[in-house]
Design a protein around this motif. Sequence first.
Motif, short mmCIF file in Angstrom:
data_model
loop_
_atom_site.label_atom_id
_atom_site.label_comp_id
_atom_site.label_asym_id
_atom_site.label_seq_id
_atom_site.Cartn_x
_atom_site.Cartn_y
_atom_site.Cartn_z
N LEU A 78 0.87 -1.17 0.00
CA LEU A 78 0.00 0.00 0.00
C LEU A 78 0.91 1.23 0.00
CD1 LEU A 78 -2.63 1.60 0.31
CD2 LEU A 78 -2.57 1.05 2.76
N ALA A 79 0.92 1.97 -1.09
CA ALA A 79 1.76 3.17 -1.21
C ALA A 79 0.96 4.38 -0.76
CB ALA A 79 2.23 3.35 -2.64
N ILE A 80 1.62 5.24 0.03
CA ILE A 80 0.97 6.47 0.51
C ILE A 80 1.87 7.66 0.21
CG2 ILE A 80 -0.36 5.29 2.31
CD1 ILE A 80 1.70 6.26 4.37
N SER A 81 1.26 8.81 -0.03
CA SER A 81 2.04 10.02 -0.24
C SER A 81 1.15 11.24 -0.08
CB SER A 81 2.67 10.03 -1.64
OG SER A 81 3.46 11.21 -1.80
N VAL A 91 3.31 10.51 -8.52
CA VAL A 91 4.09 9.45 -7.87
C VAL A 91 3.25 8.25 -7.47
CG1 VAL A 91 5.95 10.96 -7.13
CG2 VAL A 91 3.98 10.61 -5.62
N LEU A 92 2.01 8.45 -7.07
CA LEU A 92 1.18 7.31 -6.70
C LEU A 92 0.78 6.50 -7.93
CD1 LEU A 92 -0.98 8.71 -3.77
CD2 LEU A 92 0.93 7.10 -3.66
N HIS A 93 0.58 7.16 -9.03
CA HIS A 93 0.31 6.45 -10.28
C HIS A 93 1.53 5.57 -10.62
CE1 HIS A 93 -1.31 5.74 -14.30
NE2 HIS A 93 -0.09 5.97 -14.75
N LEU A 94 2.71 6.14 -10.49
CA LEU A 94 3.94 5.40 -10.76
C LEU A 94 4.10 4.24 -9.77
CD1 LEU A 94 6.48 5.01 -12.41
CD2 LEU A 94 7.59 6.73 -10.98
N ALA A 95 3.76 4.46 -8.50
CA ALA A 95 3.84 3.40 -7.50
C ALA A 95 2.97 2.22 -7.90
CB ALA A 95 3.42 3.92 -6.13
N VAL A 103 -3.09 2.45 -3.49
CA VAL A 103 -2.45 3.74 -3.19
C VAL A 103 -3.43 4.62 -2.43
CG1 VAL A 103 -0.90 3.61 -5.20
CG2 VAL A 103 -3.09 4.80 -5.41
N LEU A 104 -2.89 5.44 -1.54
CA LEU A 104 -3.70 6.41 -0.78
C LEU A 104 -2.96 7.73 -0.72
CD1 LEU A 104 -5.00 4.59 2.45
CD2 LEU A 104 -6.37 5.47 0.56
N ARG A 105 -3.71 8.80 -0.92
CA ARG A 105 -3.14 10.14 -0.74
C ARG A 105 -3.33 10.58 0.71
NH1 ARG A 105 -1.51 11.49 -5.48
NH2 ARG A 105 -2.74 11.05 -7.33
N LYS A 106 -2.27 11.13 1.29
CA LYS A 106 -2.36 11.70 2.63
C LYS A 106 -3.02 13.07 2.51
CE LYS A 106 2.20 10.01 4.05
NZ LYS A 106 3.52 10.49 4.43
N PRO A 107 -3.80 13.47 3.44
CA PRO A 107 -4.25 12.70 4.61
C PRO A 107 -5.40 11.78 4.22
CG PRO A 107 -5.20 14.90 4.70
CD PRO A 107 -4.31 14.86 3.47
N PHE A 108 -5.51 10.67 4.94
CA PHE A 108 -6.60 9.72 4.69
C PHE A 108 -7.28 9.41 6.02
CE2 PHE A 108 -2.45 7.62 4.53
CZ PHE A 108 -2.50 6.85 5.69
N THR A 109 -8.49 8.90 5.93
CA THR A 109 -9.26 8.58 7.13
C THR A 109 -9.00 7.14 7.56
OG1 THR A 109 -11.17 7.74 5.89
CG2 THR A 109 -11.12 10.13 6.36
N VAL A 110 -9.42 6.81 8.76
CA VAL A 110 -9.33 5.44 9.26
C VAL A 110 -10.09 4.51 8.32
CG1 VAL A 110 -9.92 3.88 11.15
CG2 VAL A 110 -9.07 6.17 11.66
N ALA A 111 -11.28 4.93 7.89
CA ALA A 111 -12.09 4.11 7.00
C ALA A 111 -11.38 3.87 5.67
CB ALA A 111 -13.46 4.76 6.77
N THR A 115 -10.22 0.19 4.39
CA THR A 115 -10.70 -0.30 3.11
C THR A 115 -9.54 -0.73 2.23
OG1 THR A 115 -12.72 1.02 3.18
CG2 THR A 115 -11.98 0.30 1.01
N ALA A 116 -8.52 0.12 2.13
CA ALA A 116 -7.36 -0.20 1.31
C ALA A 116 -6.64 -1.44 1.83
CB ALA A 116 -6.40 0.99 1.25
N LEU A 117 -6.51 -1.55 3.15
CA LEU A 117 -5.86 -2.72 3.75
C LEU A 117 -6.67 -3.98 3.48
CD1 LEU A 117 -3.43 -3.61 5.46
CD2 LEU A 117 -4.88 -3.30 7.47
N SER A 118 -7.98 -3.91 3.63
CA SER A 118 -8.85 -5.06 3.36
C SER A 118 -8.73 -5.50 1.90
CB SER A 118 -10.30 -4.73 3.67
OG SER A 118 -10.47 -4.54 5.05
N GLN A 119 -8.67 -4.53 1.00
CA GLN A 119 -8.54 -4.85 -0.42
C GLN A 119 -7.18 -5.50 -0.71
OE1 GLN A 119 -9.37 -0.96 -1.98
NE2 GLN A 119 -11.54 -1.41 -2.27
N CYS A 120 -6.14 -5.05 -0.02
CA CYS A 120 -4.82 -5.68 -0.17
C CYS A 120 -4.86 -7.13 0.29
CB CYS A 120 -3.76 -4.93 0.64
SG CYS A 120 -3.20 -3.39 -0.10
#
Length: 130
Positions: A78-81, A91-95, A103-111, A115-120
């Motif tokens: 899971l790439a974050i930036s 950069v996230l597209h490249l990741a 990929v998640l853009r900062k800042p992100f919520t707990v939800a 969700t991203a972790l569950s999908q991973c």
Amino acid sequence: MMARVLIIDDEQRVRSAVRQMLKSGGHEVTEASHGLMGMNMLKQMSVDVVITDIFMPVQDGLQTIRELRKSHPKTKILAISGSEWSETYDVLHLAGKLGAHRVLRKPFTVAELETALSQCLDPAAPRQQA
């Protein structure tokens, strides 16, 4: 589903916030302050998911993603930036192109993080399209 997660981010406050979010969800969390440290830690342990920032000193997240794909191909990434664009590319597209599953853009919520972790962790979920 409980996961073993390695957070790689040079900002202590980001690592701390993500650790708290994940621990509240029952996940086991380890931290590293740059990609080289994280890769060295993975020689001694295994994790289900690596959450890596992109812009860090010593070894950045893009290099870390490349190395993870070679040395730990089954580990989800899971790439974050917080940086949407550098001067020449997203950069996230490249990741995602290099092998990050989500990929998640900062800042992100707990939800959003959960969700991203569950999908991973979902073996049926395809890798996010870059």
